[in-house]
Design a protein around this motif. Structure first.
Motif, PDB file in Angstrom:
ATOM      1  N   ALA A 188       0.793  -1.200   0.013  1.00 22.21           N
ATOM      2  CA  ALA A 188       0.032   0.168  -0.278  1.00 22.21           C
ATOM      3  C   ALA A 188       0.790   1.472   0.262  1.00 22.21           C
ATOM      4  O   ALA A 188       1.700   1.742   1.077  1.00 22.21           O
ATOM      5  N   ALA A 189       1.129   1.818  -1.221  1.00 23.32           N
ATOM      6  CA  ALA A 189       1.912   3.175  -1.359  1.00 23.32           C
ATOM      7  C   ALA A 189       1.646   4.221  -0.317  1.00 23.32           C
ATOM      8  O   ALA A 189       2.357   4.706   0.018  1.00 23.32           O
ATOM      9  N   VAL A 190       0.236   4.327  -0.013  1.00 19.96           N
ATOM     10  CA  VAL A 190      -0.128   5.604   0.825  1.00 19.96           C
ATOM     11  C   VAL A 190       0.355   5.290   2.304  1.00 19.96           C
ATOM     12  O   VAL A 190       0.815   6.105   2.831  1.00 19.96           O
ATOM     13  N   SER A 191       0.300   4.064   2.643  1.00 21.22           N
ATOM     14  CA  SER A 191       0.698   3.578   4.047  1.00 21.22           C
ATOM     15  C   SER A 191       2.213   3.746   4.064  1.00 21.22           C
ATOM     16  O   SER A 191       2.691   4.198   5.066  1.00 21.22           O
ATOM     17  N   VAL A 192       2.870   3.454   2.825  1.00 20.07           N
ATOM     18  CA  VAL A 192       4.443   3.648   2.784  1.00 20.07           C
ATOM     19  C   VAL A 192       4.944   5.165   3.119  1.00 20.07           C
ATOM     20  O   VAL A 192       5.568   5.634   3.975  1.00 20.07           O
ATOM     21  N   ASP A 193       4.135   6.119   2.304  1.00 23.78           N
ATOM     22  CA  ASP A 193       4.232   7.290   2.623  1.00 23.78           C
ATOM     23  C   ASP A 193       4.112   7.724   4.008  1.00 23.78           C
ATOM     24  O   ASP A 193       4.900   8.617   4.442  1.00 23.78           O
ATOM     25  N   GLN A 194       3.152   7.217   4.575  1.00 23.38           N
ATOM     26  CA  GLN A 194       2.914   7.768   5.982  1.00 23.38           C
ATOM     27  C   GLN A 194       3.732   6.995   7.045  1.00 23.38           C
ATOM     28  O   GLN A 194       4.154   7.707   7.899  1.00 23.38           O
ATOM     29  N   CYS A 195       4.361   5.963   6.619  1.00 27.66           N
ATOM     30  CA  CYS A 195       5.556   5.214   7.226  1.00 27.66           C
ATOM     31  C   CYS A 195       6.619   6.091   7.309  1.00 27.66           C
ATOM     32  O   CYS A 195       7.263   6.468   8.345  1.00 27.66           O
ATOM     33  N   GLU A 196       6.886   6.609   6.173  1.00 26.95           N
ATOM     34  CA  GLU A 196       8.104   7.438   5.971  1.00 26.95           C
ATOM     35  C   GLU A 196       8.022   9.020   6.819  1.00 26.95           C
ATOM     36  O   GLU A 196       8.822   9.432   7.356  1.00 26.95           O
ATOM     37  N   SER A 197       6.626   9.540   6.769  1.00 29.83           N
ATOM     38  CA  SER A 197       6.459  10.685   7.340  1.00 29.83           C
ATOM     39  C   SER A 197       6.759  10.547   8.977  1.00 29.83           C
ATOM     40  O   SER A 197       7.185  11.139   9.723  1.00 29.83           O
ATOM     41  N   ARG A 198       6.212   9.511   9.316  1.00 30.83           N
ATOM     42  CA  ARG A 198       6.171   9.156  10.701  1.00 30.83           C
ATOM     43  C   ARG A 198       7.594   9.151  11.175  1.00 30.83           C
ATOM     44  O   ARG A 198       8.091   9.323  12.230  1.00 30.83           O
ATOM     45  N   TYR A 199       8.466   8.096  10.561  1.00 26.14           N
ATOM     46  CA  TYR A 199       9.752   8.069  10.559  1.00 26.14           C
ATOM     47  C   TYR A 199      10.572   9.423  10.795  1.00 26.14           C
ATOM     48  O   TYR A 199      11.606   9.528  11.475  1.00 26.14           O
ATOM     49  N   ASP A 200      10.390  10.109   9.713  1.00 30.58           N
ATOM     50  CA  ASP A 200      10.997  11.513   9.774  1.00 30.58           C
ATOM     51  C   ASP A 200      10.740  12.230  10.645  1.00 30.58           C
ATOM     52  O   ASP A 200      11.467  13.003  11.578  1.00 30.58           O
ATOM     53  N   ASP A 201       9.420  12.362  11.369  1.00 32.87           N
ATOM     54  CA  ASP A 201       8.838  12.965  12.608  1.00 32.87           C
ATOM     55  C   ASP A 201       9.731  12.380  13.855  1.00 32.87           C
ATOM     56  O   ASP A 201      10.167  13.180  14.582  1.00 32.87           O
ATOM     57  N   MET A 202       9.775  11.262  13.819  1.00 37.11           N
ATOM     58  CA  MET A 202      10.423  10.277  14.949  1.00 37.11           C
ATOM     59  C   MET A 202      11.917  10.986  15.129  1.00 37.11           C
ATOM     60  O   MET A 202      12.219  11.055  16.196  1.00 37.11           O
ATOM     61  N   LYS A 203      12.512  11.021  14.019  1.00 36.12           N
ATOM     62  CA  LYS A 203      13.684  11.508  14.009  1.00 36.12           C
ATOM     63  C   LYS A 203      13.998  12.897  14.446  1.00 36.12           C
ATOM     64  O   LYS A 203      14.811  13.206  15.082  1.00 36.12           O
ATOM     65  N   LYS A 204      13.126  13.412  13.801  1.00 34.17           N
ATOM     66  CA  LYS A 204      13.186  15.040  14.464  1.00 34.17           C
ATOM     67  C   LYS A 204      13.127  15.244  15.770  1.00 34.17           C
ATOM     68  O   LYS A 204      13.720  16.107  16.225  1.00 34.17           O
ATOM     69  N   LYS A 205      12.158  14.534  16.457  1.00 34.74           N
ATOM     70  CA  LYS A 205      11.822  14.506  17.719  1.00 34.74           C
ATOM     71  C   LYS A 205      12.756  13.860  18.733  1.00 34.74           C
ATOM     72  O   LYS A 205      12.682  13.786  19.837  1.00 34.74           O
ATOM     73  N   SER A 206      13.774  13.188  18.252  1.00 32.53           N
ATOM     74  CA  SER A 206      14.597  12.287  18.904  1.00 32.53           C
ATOM     75  C   SER A 206      15.595  13.242  19.556  1.00 32.53           C
ATOM     76  O   SER A 206      15.794  14.405  19.177  1.00 32.53           O
ATOM     77  N   TYR A 207      16.354  12.548  20.811  1.00 35.22           N
ATOM     78  CA  TYR A 207      17.364  13.766  21.463  1.00 35.22           C
ATOM     79  C   TYR A 207      18.630  13.624  20.571  1.00 35.22           C
ATOM     80  O   TYR A 207      18.743  13.016  19.767  1.00 35.22           O
ATOM     81  N   ALA A 208      19.170  15.023  20.651  1.00 38.17           N
ATOM     82  CA  ALA A 208      20.245  15.409  19.890  1.00 38.17           C
ATOM     83  C   ALA A 208      21.480  14.208  19.983  1.00 38.17           C
ATOM     84  O   ALA A 208      22.030  13.996  18.911  1.00 38.17           O
ATOM     85  N   ASN A 209      21.845  13.278  21.200  1.00 37.89           N
ATOM     86  CA  ASN A 209      22.732  12.592  21.179  1.00 37.89           C
ATOM     87  C   ASN A 209      22.230  11.182  20.792  1.00 37.89           C
ATOM     88  O   ASN A 209      22.989  10.060  21.017  1.00 37.89           O
ATOM     89  N   GLU A 210      21.192  10.977  20.306  1.00 39.96           N
ATOM     90  CA  GLU A 210      20.454   9.510  20.140  1.00 39.96           C
ATOM     91  C   GLU A 210      20.756   9.359  18.636  1.00 39.96           C
ATOM     92  O   GLU A 210      20.362  10.128  17.650  1.00 39.96           O
ATOM     93  N   LYS A 211      21.313   8.048  18.593  1.00 38.55           N
ATOM     94  CA  LYS A 211      21.595   7.645  16.962  1.00 38.55           C
ATOM     95  C   LYS A 211      20.276   6.855  16.467  1.00 38.55           C
ATOM     96  O   LYS A 211      19.897   5.700  16.810  1.00 38.55           O
ATOM     97  N   ILE A 212      19.742   7.534  15.706  1.00 35.35           N
ATOM     98  CA  ILE A 212      18.432   6.724  14.862  1.00 35.35           C
ATOM     99  C   ILE A 212      18.813   5.906  13.828  1.00 35.35           C
ATOM    100  O   ILE A 212      19.632   6.457  13.246  1.00 35.35           O
ATOM    101  N   TYR A 213      18.266   4.820  13.591  1.00 32.12           N
ATOM    102  CA  TYR A 213      18.657   3.776  12.518  1.00 32.12           C
ATOM    103  C   TYR A 213      18.187   4.502  11.312  1.00 32.12           C
ATOM    104  O   TYR A 213      17.203   5.490  10.977  1.00 32.12           O
ATOM    105  N   SER A 214      18.880   4.365  10.128  1.00 30.83           N
ATOM    106  CA  SER A 214      18.660   4.942   8.955  1.00 30.83           C
ATOM    107  C   SER A 214      17.723   4.045   8.165  1.00 30.83           C
ATOM    108  O   SER A 214      17.391   2.760   8.876  1.00 30.83           O
TER     109      SER A 214
END
Ligand SMILES: C[S@@+](CC[C@H](N)C(=O)[O-])C[C@H]1O[C@@H](n2cnc3c(N)ncnc32)[C@H](O)[C@@H]1O
Length: 144
Positions: free
Chosen positions: A94-120
């Motif tokens: 489901a392409a729409v779900s994949v897009d939402q998944c990517e936005s969620r990932y970007d959001d999670m990355k933005k909101k993570s702690y500065a010293n936290e290494k988030i997976y690629s």
């Protein structure tokens, strides 16, 4: 005939169904009839992910990459973060779900702690029953 049943390809139907599902907020989710079952399911998955990652690391892997087939809207992104993996490949029909998944990932990355290494991460829209995993990123999308 009964002897040679037609092979029906349901992939478009499945993609259309999941693409049409709206992402609802936490408040709406908590009013769902299956709220507690979903929580239980998520808890169980967290435990399983933790156990498997422990085994993988126990076998000597320092860098852990995960292929999430049927990742949906990214319901497991936080579990992978907690698991401290290094790379995640998210694939779903489901392409729409994949897009939402990517936005969620970007959001999670933005909101993570500065010293936290988030997976690629990589995001692929594909019918996972039709391709070899190594060819997943060379695919075209399933039309909605
Ligand atoms: C019940 S949802 C689970 C979503 C996600 N794993 C989660 O836990 O939030 C099942 C997912 O499998 C996907 N799916 C079903 N058939 C698929 C296929 N042939 N190839 C790729 N994804 C598929 C659906 O689009 C849907 O997002």
């Amino acid at each position: 005939s009964v002897l040679s049943p037609q092979v029906i390809d349901h992939s478009v139907k499945v993609a259309r169904h999941y693409n049409s599902l709206q992402e609802v907020g936490l408040a709406a989710r908590s009013r769902s009839r299956i709220f507690f079952m979903r929580n239980f399911n998520n808890w169980l998955k967290s435990i399983l992910i933790g156990e498997v990652l422990e085994k993988v690391r126990g076998a000597g892997s320092q860098q852990v990459s995960v292929l999430d087939l049927g990742c949906g809207k990214g319901g497991d992104l936080l579990k992978w973060r907690r698991g401290g993996i290094n790379h995640l490949v998210c694939a779903d029909i489901a392409a729409v779900s994949v897009d939402q998944c990517e936005s969620r990932y970007d959001d999670m990355k933005k909101k993570s702690y500065a010293n936290e290494k988030i997976y690629s991460a990589q995001f692929i829209s594909a019918d996972c029953t039709k391709v070899e995993p190594q060819h997943l990123d060379q695919l075209t999308e399933v039309e909605p």
